[in-house]
Scaffold this motif. Structure first.
Motif, PDB file in Angstrom:
ATOM      1  N   THR A 232      -0.660 -58.320  31.586  1.00  0.00           N
ATOM      2  CA  THR A 232       0.562 -59.051  31.272  1.00  0.00           C
ATOM      3  C   THR A 232       1.711 -58.419  32.047  1.00  0.00           C
ATOM      4  OG1 THR A 232      -0.259 -59.524  29.037  1.00  0.00           O
ATOM      5  CG2 THR A 232       2.099 -59.816  29.428  1.00  0.00           C
ATOM      6  N   ASN A 233       2.354 -59.207  32.955  1.00  0.00           N
ATOM      7  CA  ASN A 233       3.423 -58.635  33.763  1.00  0.00           C
ATOM      8  C   ASN A 233       4.759 -58.692  33.030  1.00  0.00           C
ATOM      9  OD1 ASN A 233       4.404 -61.260  34.037  1.00  0.00           O
ATOM     10  ND2 ASN A 233       3.647 -61.517  36.139  1.00  0.00           N
TER      11      ASN A 233
ATOM     12  N   ASN B 170      -6.887 -54.544  28.082  1.00  0.00           N
ATOM     13  CA  ASN B 170      -5.600 -55.210  28.089  1.00  0.00           C
ATOM     14  C   ASN B 170      -4.536 -54.256  28.640  1.00  0.00           C
ATOM     15  OD1 ASN B 170      -5.796 -57.991  26.675  1.00  0.00           O
ATOM     16  ND2 ASN B 170      -6.978 -56.632  25.327  1.00  0.00           N
ATOM     17  N   CYS B 171      -3.838 -54.714  29.674  1.00  0.00           N
ATOM     18  CA  CYS B 171      -2.811 -53.898  30.319  1.00  0.00           C
ATOM     19  C   CYS B 171      -1.471 -54.629  30.261  1.00  0.00           C
ATOM     20  CB  CYS B 171      -3.158 -53.603  31.773  1.00  0.00           C
ATOM     21  SG  CYS B 171      -4.632 -52.582  32.003  1.00  0.00           S
ATOM     22  N   ALA B 172      -0.429 -53.950  29.858  1.00  0.00           N
ATOM     23  CA  ALA B 172       0.921 -54.516  29.809  1.00  0.00           C
ATOM     24  C   ALA B 172       1.838 -53.716  30.712  1.00  0.00           C
ATOM     25  CB  ALA B 172       1.442 -54.525  28.377  1.00  0.00           C
TER      26      ALA B 172
ATOM     27  N   ASN C 154       0.386 -50.018  30.854  1.00  0.00           N
ATOM     28  CA  ASN C 154      -0.180 -49.375  29.671  1.00  0.00           C
ATOM     29  C   ASN C 154      -1.431 -50.132  29.255  1.00  0.00           C
ATOM     30  OD1 ASN C 154       2.027 -47.535  29.482  1.00  0.00           O
ATOM     31  ND2 ASN C 154       3.267 -49.154  28.566  1.00  0.00           N
ATOM     32  N   CYS C 155      -2.567 -49.461  29.318  1.00  0.00           N
ATOM     33  CA  CYS C 155      -3.853 -50.145  29.145  1.00  0.00           C
ATOM     34  C   CYS C 155      -4.615 -49.611  27.929  1.00  0.00           C
ATOM     35  CB  CYS C 155      -4.718 -49.967  30.394  1.00  0.00           C
ATOM     36  SG  CYS C 155      -3.960 -50.617  31.905  1.00  0.00           S
ATOM     37  N   SER C 156      -5.260 -50.525  27.221  1.00  0.00           N
ATOM     38  CA  SER C 156      -6.107 -50.149  26.097  1.00  0.00           C
ATOM     39  C   SER C 156      -7.401 -50.950  26.152  1.00  0.00           C
ATOM     40  CB  SER C 156      -5.386 -50.382  24.764  1.00  0.00           C
ATOM     41  OG  SER C 156      -5.044 -51.743  24.619  1.00  0.00           O
TER      42      SER C 156
END
Length: 257
Positions: free
Chosen positions: A207-208, A251-253, A238-240
């Motif tokens: 998500t950018n 998921n990366c934001a 930030n990835c989880s």
């Protein structure tokens, strides 16, 4: 992730000292090196970095030994190629990662695992020198013993056992297994526009800063070792991760400026 640890020698340490780590020396945690002069406790010990042998380093309760394994000596047993590299500060190493540097990940075979320092790699250390034990380097057998410091571990061995999800419950590994197969990679609550990731690939949903969501199938370099974001290529933000027998979704934001 649990907070319990193990005392050296295999005694369950629980939450000793409130830190969930391991105690060096005896079960009371009082182990240490005798004075170097053979008698006087007032002689200053050398700094850990000044210690040049594993024996001297391991005798200290404020230092830990770091090893290097070139992986090229061709010896028979796992870890036999590792040799002493340096004596590092701290009675225990940080073995939980991940690293946030571009340095090449060190090669470590059991009974050695990767240790981390200052968001990068420190080198290989003995599992006994980990403040908290990481996932085993190979998928554990169902019912085999584990420590309360172990959590949930995910493995992919598409040429062998397939996908394995191991959880430490009441001191024993509970292992579920499934075949490696392709799986869908798409943003939640969307219809269509997704991808199909092949077995051995990781689904990354980014998500950018404009809140646009993009799914991508990327390669991982974990091999048959425990999966972590540390060995998934080209992650940003930030990835989880979320692990399941149907595949891994990360998921990366991107941070909002």
């Amino acid at each position: 992730m649990g907070t319990g640890g193990m005392l050296k020698g295999g005694v369950d340490g629980g939450n000793v000292g409130g830190t969930g780590g391991l105690l060096k020396g005896d079960a009371g945690g009082s182990g240490g090196a005798p004075p170097l002069d053979g008698g006087s406790p007032d002689v200053a010990l050398p700094k850990c970095g000044e210690v040049t042998t594993r024996v001297a380093c391991d005798a200290r309760d404020d230092c830990h030994s770091v090893f290097e394994d070139p992986g090229t000596c061709g010896c028979a047993s796992p870890g036999c190629c590792a040799h002493f590299k340096l004596c590092a500060d701290g009675g225990y190493a940080s073995c939980l990662g991940p690293a946030a540097c571009t340095t090449v990940e060190p090669f470590c075979e059991p009974p050695y695992v990767i240790a981390y320092k200052s968001l990068c790699y420190e080198g290989c250390v003995s599992q006994d020198d980990c403040a908290l034990l990481p996932c085993p380097q190979a998928a554990p057998k169902n019912g085999s013993a584990c420590s309360s410091s172990n959590g949930t571990c995910y493995y992919e061995d598409c040429a062998g056992a397939g996908r394995s999800l191991a959880t430490c419950v009441a001191g024993a590994w509970q292992v579920e297994s499934g075949a490696c197969s392709s799986y869908r990679c798409e943003a939640p609550d969307t219809e269509g526009g997704g991808l199909t990731c092949a077995a051995g690939q990781i689904c990354v949903i980014t998500t950018n800063t404009s809140f646009n969501v993009t799914p991508t199938c990327v390669d991982q370099t974990c091999g048959t070792h425990p999966m972590s974001t540390d060995c998934v290529k080209n992650l940003t933000g930030n990835c989880s991760p979320k692990y399941s027998l149907s595949g891994v979704v990360v998921n990366c934001a991107m941070p909002v400026p």
